[in-house]
Write a protein that holds these residues in place. Structure first.
Motif, mmCIF file in Angstrom:
data_model
loop_
_atom_site.group_PDB
_atom_site.id
_atom_site.type_symbol
_atom_site.label_atom_id
_atom_site.label_comp_id
_atom_site.label_asym_id
_atom_site.label_seq_id
_atom_site.Cartn_x
_atom_site.Cartn_y
_atom_site.Cartn_z
ATOM 1 N N GLY A 1 3.998 2.218 0.987
ATOM 2 C CA GLY A 1 2.662 1.641 1.054
ATOM 3 C C GLY A 1 1.609 2.383 0.274
ATOM 4 O O GLY A 1 0.518 1.870 0.051
ATOM 5 N N LEU B 1 -1.395 -5.904 -0.839
ATOM 6 C CA LEU B 1 -2.356 -4.852 -0.531
ATOM 7 C C LEU B 1 -3.673 -5.443 -0.043
ATOM 8 O O LEU B 1 -3.957 -6.624 -0.241
ATOM 9 C CB LEU B 1 -2.583 -3.978 -1.765
ATOM 10 C CG LEU B 1 -1.320 -3.374 -2.390
ATOM 11 C CD1 LEU B 1 -1.678 -2.548 -3.609
ATOM 12 C CD2 LEU B 1 -0.553 -2.552 -1.369
ATOM 13 N N CYS B 2 -4.469 -4.604 0.570
ATOM 14 C CA CYS B 2 -5.768 -4.995 1.102
ATOM 15 C C CYS B 2 -6.662 -5.553 -0.001
ATOM 16 O O CYS B 2 -6.708 -5.003 -1.110
ATOM 17 C CB CYS B 2 -6.443 -3.782 1.747
ATOM 18 S SG CYS B 2 -8.083 -4.114 2.405
ATOM 19 N N VAL C 1 -7.827 1.385 5.463
ATOM 20 C CA VAL C 1 -7.157 1.393 4.167
ATOM 21 C C VAL C 1 -8.184 1.939 3.192
ATOM 22 O O VAL C 1 -9.370 1.587 3.260
ATOM 23 C CB VAL C 1 -6.707 -0.027 3.747
ATOM 24 C CG1 VAL C 1 -6.104 -0.009 2.349
ATOM 25 C CG2 VAL C 1 -5.735 -0.601 4.763
ATOM 26 N N TYR D 1 -4.103 4.198 -3.574
ATOM 27 C CA TYR D 1 -4.197 3.230 -2.497
ATOM 28 C C TYR D 1 -3.514 3.828 -1.278
ATOM 29 O O TYR D 1 -2.338 4.181 -1.328
ATOM 30 C CB TYR D 1 -3.516 1.915 -2.902
ATOM 31 C CG TYR D 1 -3.554 0.866 -1.837
ATOM 32 C CD1 TYR D 1 -4.599 -0.054 -1.775
ATOM 33 C CD2 TYR D 1 -2.558 0.799 -0.864
ATOM 34 C CE1 TYR D 1 -4.638 -1.023 -0.789
ATOM 35 C CE2 TYR D 1 -2.595 -0.167 0.128
ATOM 36 C CZ TYR D 1 -3.637 -1.077 0.156
ATOM 37 O OH TYR D 1 -3.670 -2.026 1.146
ATOM 38 N N PRO E 1 -2.671 3.328 2.754
ATOM 39 C CA PRO E 1 -2.653 2.436 3.917
ATOM 40 C C PRO E 1 -3.312 3.088 5.136
ATOM 41 O O PRO E 1 -3.386 4.312 5.249
ATOM 42 C CB PRO E 1 -1.160 2.209 4.186
ATOM 43 C CG PRO E 1 -0.469 2.611 2.935
ATOM 44 C CD PRO E 1 -1.327 3.670 2.307
#
Length: 177
Positions: A10, A40-41, A71, A112, A114
């Motif tokens: 993630g 992904l967000c 996130v 990125y 999580p």
């Protein structure tokens, strides 16, 4: 953009693909459709800036507990930092594993992260600024931290002449065994 997976599921390093010409360059640093295509967000509710005057400033390791996990998409807009992500979840197969990514204004990478993972960084240059996109609002009662030098984590922080750490970060406990 390129989405490079890491040893922590993630967590991605997001690299822009600059288009250069005689004026300089242009690159996308975020595209809702591309992030969504990677699962992904895409819903950012807050943006933050962390400006750090001196090289050797260390912030971390921080996260928010459930149900307030954040996130984060973190990039360096000035200077350079070693960005560190660790897994503080005792029930996770990657518990106490960590990765480090050098993010700089020059390489334009983003990390990125999580929700539920611990995040910290050490600045590698004076005048380092990090820009955060956040998926959740900060909830003080959900704030958690682990000691930056927890021997069970064994994070290989860069050597520096003087490490600058806030008293709050120095007071965090080790992760449970």
């Amino acid at each position: 953009m390129r989405f490079l997976s890491t040893e922590l599921p993630g967590v991605f390093v997001v690299e822009p693909e600059p288009r250069a010409d005689d004026r300089g360059l242009f690159a996308r640093t975020y595209c809702r459709d591309e992030f969504a295509a990677h699962g992904l967000c895409i819903d950012w509710v807050q943006c933050n800036v962390s400006f750090n005057t001196k090289a050797g400033t260390l912030r971390g390791m921080h996260w928010q507990s459930a149900p307030h996990e954040e996130v984060k998409l973190v990039r360096c807009t000035s200077g350079a930092a070693l960005d560190v992500i660790a897994d503080p979840r005792p029930d996770s197969p990657t518990y106490r594993k960590w990765i480090a990514v050098e993010i700089t204004a020059e390489n334009r990478r983003a990390v990125y992260i999580p929700g539920g993972l611990a995040h910290g960084f050490q600045t590698l240059a004076d005048g380092t600024e990090l820009f955060y996109q956040m998926s959740a609002f900060y909830v003080p009662d959900a704030a958690r931290g682990a000691r930056w030098d927890d021997p069970a984590l064994g994070i290989a922080w860069p050597a520096c002449a003087q490490r600058i750490i806030a008293p709050r970060d120095l007071s965090f406990p080790d992760l449970p065994i």
